[in-house]
Design a protein around this motif. Structure first.
Motif, short mmCIF file in Angstrom:
data_model
loop_
_atom_site.label_atom_id
_atom_site.label_comp_id
_atom_site.label_asym_id
_atom_site.label_seq_id
_atom_site.Cartn_x
_atom_site.Cartn_y
_atom_site.Cartn_z
N ASP A 1 0.83 -1.19 0.00
CA ASP A 1 0.00 0.00 0.00
C ASP A 1 0.88 1.25 0.00
N PHE B 1 -0.13 2.99 4.87
CA PHE B 1 -1.04 2.42 5.86
C PHE B 1 -0.20 2.24 7.13
N PHE C 1 -4.58 1.13 -2.30
CA PHE C 1 -5.12 -0.11 -1.75
C PHE C 1 -6.16 -0.75 -2.68
N ALA D 1 -0.49 -5.72 2.74
CA ALA D 1 -0.98 -4.35 2.94
C ALA D 1 -2.03 -4.34 4.05
N GLY D 2 -1.77 -5.08 5.11
CA GLY D 2 -2.77 -5.14 6.17
C GLY D 2 -4.11 -5.55 5.59
N THR E 1 -7.35 -7.44 4.99
CA THR E 1 -8.25 -8.31 5.73
C THR E 1 -8.68 -9.48 4.85
N ARG F 1 -12.97 -11.62 -1.12
CA ARG F 1 -11.61 -11.48 -1.66
C ARG F 1 -10.98 -12.85 -1.93
N ARG G 1 -11.82 4.66 3.81
CA ARG G 1 -11.06 4.48 2.59
C ARG G 1 -11.80 3.65 1.55
N SER H 1 -12.20 -0.57 1.15
CA SER H 1 -11.79 -1.21 2.41
C SER H 1 -12.94 -1.95 3.07
N THR H 2 -12.60 -2.79 4.02
CA THR H 2 -13.63 -3.49 4.79
C THR H 2 -14.40 -2.49 5.66
N TYR I 1 -11.86 3.14 10.78
CA TYR I 1 -10.85 2.39 10.03
C TYR I 1 -10.19 1.34 10.91
N ASP I 2 -9.23 0.61 10.34
CA ASP I 2 -8.55 -0.46 11.06
C ASP I 2 -7.95 0.08 12.36
N1 GLN Z 1 -7.67 -4.00 6.44
C1 GLN Z 1 -8.36 -3.14 5.54
C2 GLN Z 1 -8.92 -3.91 4.38
O1 GLN Z 1 -8.43 -4.97 4.11
C3 GLN Z 1 -7.56 -1.94 5.06
C4 GLN Z 1 -6.13 -2.15 4.72
C5 GLN Z 1 -5.41 -0.95 4.12
O2 GLN Z 1 -5.93 0.17 4.05
N2 GLN Z 1 -4.22 -1.17 3.68
O3 GLN Z 1 -9.85 -3.49 3.75
#
Ligand code: GLN
Length: 278
Positions: free
Chosen positions: A51, A54, A91, A108-109, A111, A116, A156, A159-160, A197-198
């Motif tokens: 990303d 993040f 992202f 990228a963190g 989820t 997905r 964002r 995003s989730t 957000y996360d």
């Molecule tokens: N964890 C969140 C998602 O997967 C956002 C991750 C991010 O912004 N990089 O949607």
């Protein structure tokens, strides 16, 4: 398939490729080269997308990409034995990029969700997360998720959290931004009532840039696990990365990296260990 794509994308990779097996360069067809075949074989190098920003998982510092995810993927790559060609992207471009083969891996963190998982493969979870709400420091009206009904919430795109707002908060208007600093700025500037957000990202932001402007309210929402995403058809790579992750959790390397970025060991380390494959 990876060879073909890389050959056309970067000169450095083309050079490696030519050294590795010049003949295939002429044809460049699917499945040619030593890594061809169904989900088989490990390559010497992979295009890894991350990303653009993040915190504290990936961000630019002094012209270099740093963060928890960067340390994790470097360690995984070392253990599995591949070189990383790092690319950054918004992202919301990550899953499409994996689907078209622009990237092989994305960290990228991200989820892990059922939706997905239909488009990409995921490693075992490498981080336990959730969502959080933050509001301006002087806001006394919003103290939980229930107070967000009908309000404007910054988050964002793709995003989730954007999904969460849409599916769980009645009458809320999501203000979705491509980049997170825009989402935070929107709350700070009064354009949105809150940001959702996360949790680790919101908490880190409030410990750093947002210290004087925002505060966290309410409970942790929706348990989520982050996984490393891999373009489909790379089962062997996923298995190898899972083994590396499990070993890093087992031998303390994971906890060391975590502590570097989050200040102390995660409370959920045992739980994470149990989630590892094998
Ligand atoms: N964890 C969140 C998602 O997967 C956002 C991750 C991010 O912004 N990089 O949607």
């Amino acid at each position: 398939m990876k060879y073909n794509k890389r050959f056309t994308t970067t000169a450095a990779v083309a050079a490696t490729f030519l050294l590795a097996g010049g003949l295939a360069a002429c044809g460049g067809g699917e499945g040619e080269g030593d890594g061809g075949g169904d989900g088989g074989g490990l390559e010497d190098s992979y295009v890894v997308a991350t990303d653009t920003a993040f915190v504290p998982f990936e961000f630019e510092e002094d012209g270099e990409y740093v963060g928890f995810d960067i340390d994790i993927i470097n360690e995984v790559a070392d253990r599995v034995g591949f070189e990383i060609e790092l690319e950054t992207t918004n992202f919301d471009g990550m899953i499409p990029g994996l689907q078209t083969g622009t990237f092989d891996i994305a960290i990228a963190g991200m989820t892990i969700t059922d939706e997905r998982a239909e488009a990409v493969d995921f490693t075992s979870p490498y981080y336990k997360s959730g969502l959080r709400i933050a509001v301006p420091v002087d806001n006394e009206d919003i103290t939980s998720v229930d107070d967000l009904e009908g309000l404007t919430i910054a988050t964002r795109l793709g995003s989730t959290s954007a999904d969460y707002i849409e599916n769980n908060i009645e009458g809320a208007t999501p203000n979705t931004y491509e980049q997170l600093d825009q989402a935070y700025l929107s709350v700070e500037g009064g354009g949105s009532d809150a940001v959702l957000y996360d949790a680790p990202n919101v908490e880190y932001y409030i410990l750093t840039a947002g210290e004087d402007s925002l505060k966290v309210v309410g409970e942790l929402l929706e348990a989520q696990n982050y996984g490393i995403a891999v373009s489909q058809g790379n089962e062997e790579l996923v298995t190898a990365m899972n083994e590396a992750l499990a070993a890093m959790i087992e031998d303390g390397t994971y906890a060391e990296i975590y502590t570097e970025w989050f200040g102390s060991e995660p409370e959920w380390l045992d739980e994470l260990a149990e989630l590892q494959a094998g």
